[in-house]
Design an enzyme around this catalytic site. Sequence first.
Site, PDB file in Angstrom:
ATOM      1  N   ASP A 190       7.683  27.527   2.044  1.00 48.85           N
ATOM      2  CA  ASP A 190       8.183  28.729   2.723  1.00 48.85           C
ATOM      3  C   ASP A 190       9.162  29.494   1.847  1.00 48.85           C
ATOM      4  OD1 ASP A 190       6.706  28.109   4.963  1.00 48.85           O
ATOM      5  OD2 ASP A 190       8.370  27.174   6.039  1.00 48.85           O
ATOM      6  N   GLY A 206       2.041  21.180  11.453  1.00 53.03           N
ATOM      7  CA  GLY A 206       3.001  20.589  12.381  1.00 53.03           C
ATOM      8  C   GLY A 206       2.299  19.921  13.555  1.00 53.03           C
ATOM      9  N   THR A 243       6.450  13.130   8.217  1.00 53.51           N
ATOM     10  CA  THR A 243       7.126  12.503   7.081  1.00 53.51           C
ATOM     11  C   THR A 243       8.200  13.433   6.521  1.00 53.51           C
ATOM     12  OG1 THR A 243       5.514  13.391   5.494  1.00 53.51           O
ATOM     13  CG2 THR A 243       5.063  11.195   6.413  1.00 53.51           C
TER      14      THR A 243
END
Length: 220
Positions: free
Chosen positions: A74, A53, A63
């Site tokens: 995740d 990040g 993006t």
Amino acid sequence: MTETKENVFLFVPNIIGFGRVILAIISFYYMPTHCVLACTCYITSALLDAIDGHAARYFNQSTKFGSMLDQLTDRAGTACLMMTLATFYPKYTFWLQISMAVDITCHWLYFHTVTLQGKTSHKFIDMSENPIMHVYYTNKTVLFFMCAGNEAFYAALYVMNFYTGPLVLGVGLWKLIAFLCMPVAVVKALISVIHGIVASMNLATIDLKERAALAEKQKN
């Protein structure tokens, strides 16, 4: 003048994302038998989520693909951990299944609906207007505590299958961590359910707007 074509797949944060996927797969393979190795790969993959990040913002390489890759990594990581826990604690398989189903469906529905709705209509329900949810969305400390507590609960359940850990007040450390973090995991699951409900209502709003637009078009 020749225009340079960018390759989204080779953006720095996305390369980090691919590394996360590889580490996650390694952790899945070793989860049933090698606790330390599996934990090392799983935790490293999770920590890289924060790094990619920062990289996206630093290199101006945010993006939709990278965002989706993070979400899927995740969710897949949590799902595979739940599957392993179900083999360790078959008595609690149903609750692990429910937890996994809530995590996957509510996150997917919310993420997909946000992508569809954009931020253009006041008719959409915005949970950030609620005082409690506002804190959840805007206070990074609270968000980190909730996410870390949730992960710690399931991680402790995983590790305590292999190790008791030092005794604290007569209770094994990992069992104590699981016990203390369980309320956080429950609240996190309830918040996910709220996300799913609100996303469903917003998706219904999108359906109604599209149906009204289609009816208007057919009239003309």
